[in-house]
Write a protein that holds these residues in place. Structure first.
Motif, mmCIF file in Angstrom:
data_model
loop_
_atom_site.group_PDB
_atom_site.id
_atom_site.type_symbol
_atom_site.label_atom_id
_atom_site.label_comp_id
_atom_site.label_asym_id
_atom_site.label_seq_id
_atom_site.Cartn_x
_atom_site.Cartn_y
_atom_site.Cartn_z
ATOM 1 N N LEU A 46 0.237 20.487 9.265
ATOM 2 C CA LEU A 46 -0.303 19.763 8.110
ATOM 3 C C LEU A 46 -1.809 19.969 7.944
ATOM 4 N N SER A 47 -2.491 20.281 9.026
ATOM 5 C CA SER A 47 -3.944 20.497 8.941
ATOM 6 C C SER A 47 -4.294 21.883 8.408
ATOM 7 N N GLY A 48 -3.306 22.736 8.276
ATOM 8 C CA GLY A 48 -3.543 24.099 7.783
ATOM 9 C C GLY A 48 -4.307 24.180 6.485
ATOM 10 N N PRO A 49 -3.901 23.418 5.450
ATOM 11 C CA PRO A 49 -4.637 23.497 4.181
ATOM 12 C C PRO A 49 -6.108 23.085 4.303
ATOM 13 N N PHE A 50 -6.404 22.126 5.184
ATOM 14 C CA PHE A 50 -7.792 21.692 5.361
ATOM 15 C C PHE A 50 -8.662 22.786 5.972
ATOM 16 N N PHE A 51 -8.041 23.657 6.757
ATOM 17 C CA PHE A 51 -8.787 24.743 7.403
ATOM 18 C C PHE A 51 -8.544 26.081 6.714
ATOM 19 N N GLY A 52 -7.834 26.039 5.598
ATOM 20 C CA GLY A 52 -7.586 27.267 4.842
ATOM 21 C C GLY A 52 -6.707 28.258 5.581
ATOM 22 N N TYR A 53 -5.894 27.758 6.472
ATOM 23 C CA TYR A 53 -4.995 28.621 7.261
ATOM 24 C C TYR A 53 -5.754 29.810 7.871
ATOM 25 N N ASN A 54 -6.975 29.549 8.319
ATOM 26 C CA ASN A 54 -7.802 30.645 8.831
ATOM 27 C C ASN A 54 -7.410 31.042 10.255
ATOM 28 N N ASP A 55 -8.076 32.061 10.749
ATOM 29 C CA ASP A 55 -7.771 32.597 12.080
ATOM 30 C C ASP A 55 -8.033 31.578 13.182
ATOM 31 N N THR A 56 -9.069 30.787 13.056
ATOM 32 C CA THR A 56 -9.391 29.776 14.072
ATOM 33 C C THR A 56 -8.278 28.729 14.137
ATOM 34 N N TRP A 57 -7.786 28.333 12.976
ATOM 35 C CA TRP A 57 -6.685 27.353 12.902
ATOM 36 C C TRP A 57 -5.458 27.896 13.655
ATOM 37 N N GLN A 58 -5.134 29.158 13.455
ATOM 38 C CA GLN A 58 -3.999 29.777 14.160
ATOM 39 C C GLN A 58 -4.297 29.941 15.646
ATOM 40 N N LEU A 59 -5.535 30.294 15.950
ATOM 41 C CA LEU A 59 -5.925 30.516 17.340
ATOM 42 C C LEU A 59 -5.808 29.243 18.172
ATOM 43 N N VAL A 60 -6.074 28.098 17.568
ATOM 44 C CA VAL A 60 -5.993 26.821 18.291
ATOM 45 C C VAL A 60 -4.579 26.610 18.828
ATOM 46 N N ILE A 61 -3.575 26.747 17.980
ATOM 47 C CA ILE A 61 -2.193 26.501 18.427
ATOM 48 C C ILE A 61 -1.715 27.621 19.349
ATOM 49 N N ASN A 62 -2.073 28.863 19.044
ATOM 50 C CA ASN A 62 -1.647 29.984 19.898
ATOM 51 C C ASN A 62 -2.216 29.858 21.306
ATOM 52 N N THR A 63 -3.493 29.554 21.397
ATOM 53 C CA THR A 63 -4.138 29.419 22.705
ATOM 54 C C THR A 63 -3.584 28.220 23.465
ATOM 55 N N SER A 64 -3.445 27.111 22.766
ATOM 56 C CA SER A 64 -2.938 25.892 23.418
ATOM 57 C C SER A 64 -1.532 26.099 23.980
ATOM 58 N N THR A 65 -0.648 26.636 23.162
ATOM 59 C CA THR A 65 0.736 26.820 23.628
ATOM 60 C C THR A 65 0.822 27.875 24.725
ATOM 61 N N THR A 66 -0.014 28.887 24.653
ATOM 62 C CA THR A 66 -0.020 29.913 25.703
ATOM 63 C C THR A 66 -0.464 29.323 27.032
ATOM 64 N N ILE A 67 -1.505 28.515 27.019
ATOM 65 C CA ILE A 67 -2.006 27.896 28.252
ATOM 66 C C ILE A 67 -0.969 26.953 28.842
ATOM 67 N N VAL A 68 -0.387 26.104 28.000
ATOM 68 C CA VAL A 68 0.624 25.161 28.489
ATOM 69 C C VAL A 68 1.818 25.921 29.053
ATOM 70 N N THR A 69 2.281 26.940 28.337
ATOM 71 C CA THR A 69 3.421 27.736 28.809
ATOM 72 C C THR A 69 3.106 28.414 30.137
ATOM 73 N N PHE A 70 1.931 29.003 30.241
ATOM 74 C CA PHE A 70 1.516 29.685 31.467
ATOM 75 C C PHE A 70 1.535 28.732 32.659
ATOM 76 N N LEU A 71 0.966 27.546 32.492
ATOM 77 C CA LEU A 71 0.929 26.582 33.586
ATOM 78 C C LEU A 71 2.314 26.018 33.903
ATOM 79 N N MET A 72 3.126 25.794 32.874
ATOM 80 C CA MET A 72 4.467 25.241 33.093
ATOM 81 C C MET A 72 5.371 26.197 33.866
#
Length: 149
Positions: A46-72
């Motif tokens: 839902l926050s995508g439109p506020f950030f214009g679906y930019n690269d940083t917006w995508q990077l936040v979720i990609n990095t977060s899920t990668t870190i959590v997955t790696f540790l899990m």
């Protein structure tokens, strides 16, 4: 009557990592954790439109899920290793206590794949023979009285 504490006291023989991994594995398997993660994804989407679906917006979720997955991966593997080892010990104890049990099966998990397959084939043959016997008995029970021996 004295009040009994509902909180489990940590066992002194468990390492910090074991205690941590047990807690994380326990909490990560709860429905609340799943729904919490789902809510985070929805908020992110839902926050995508506020950030214009930019690269940083995508990077936040990609990095977060990668870190959590790696540790899990390490938490899950640790939990699985402990559970498997405990189950093996319990099974070994049962094998030792059963009269007529084959003690050469006690360290089966330590054998090469080829040797394990040999035992598996042996047990599959015993299972097939048992099914044939069961099927034969069931067939004889259903036969008309005049054909029974």
């Amino acid at each position: 009557m004295a009040k009994r504490s509902k909180r489990r006291l940590p066992q002194s023989d468990r390492s910090f990592f074991t205690r941590l991994s047990q807690r994380v594995a326990h909490w990560s398997g709860k429905p609340q954790t799943f729904f919490g993660a789902a809510i985070i994804i929805v908020i992110w989407a839902l926050s995508g439109p506020f950030f214009g679906y930019n690269d940083t917006w995508q990077l936040v979720i990609n990095t977060s899920t990668t870190i959590v997955t790696f540790l899990m991966v390490f938490i899950i593997q640790n939990s699985q290793n402990r559970d498997t080892a405990a189950m093996q010990i319990k099974l070994d104890e049962l094998i030792l206590k059963l009269e007529g049990a084959r003690e050469e099966l006690l360290d089966l998990e330590e054998l090469d794949e080829e040797k394990i397959e040999h035992f598996r084939s042996e047990f599959e043959a015993m299972a097939a023979k048992a099914r044939q016997t069961l099927q034969k008995v069931a067939t004889e029970d259903k036969a008309p009285p005049s054909t029974k021996k």
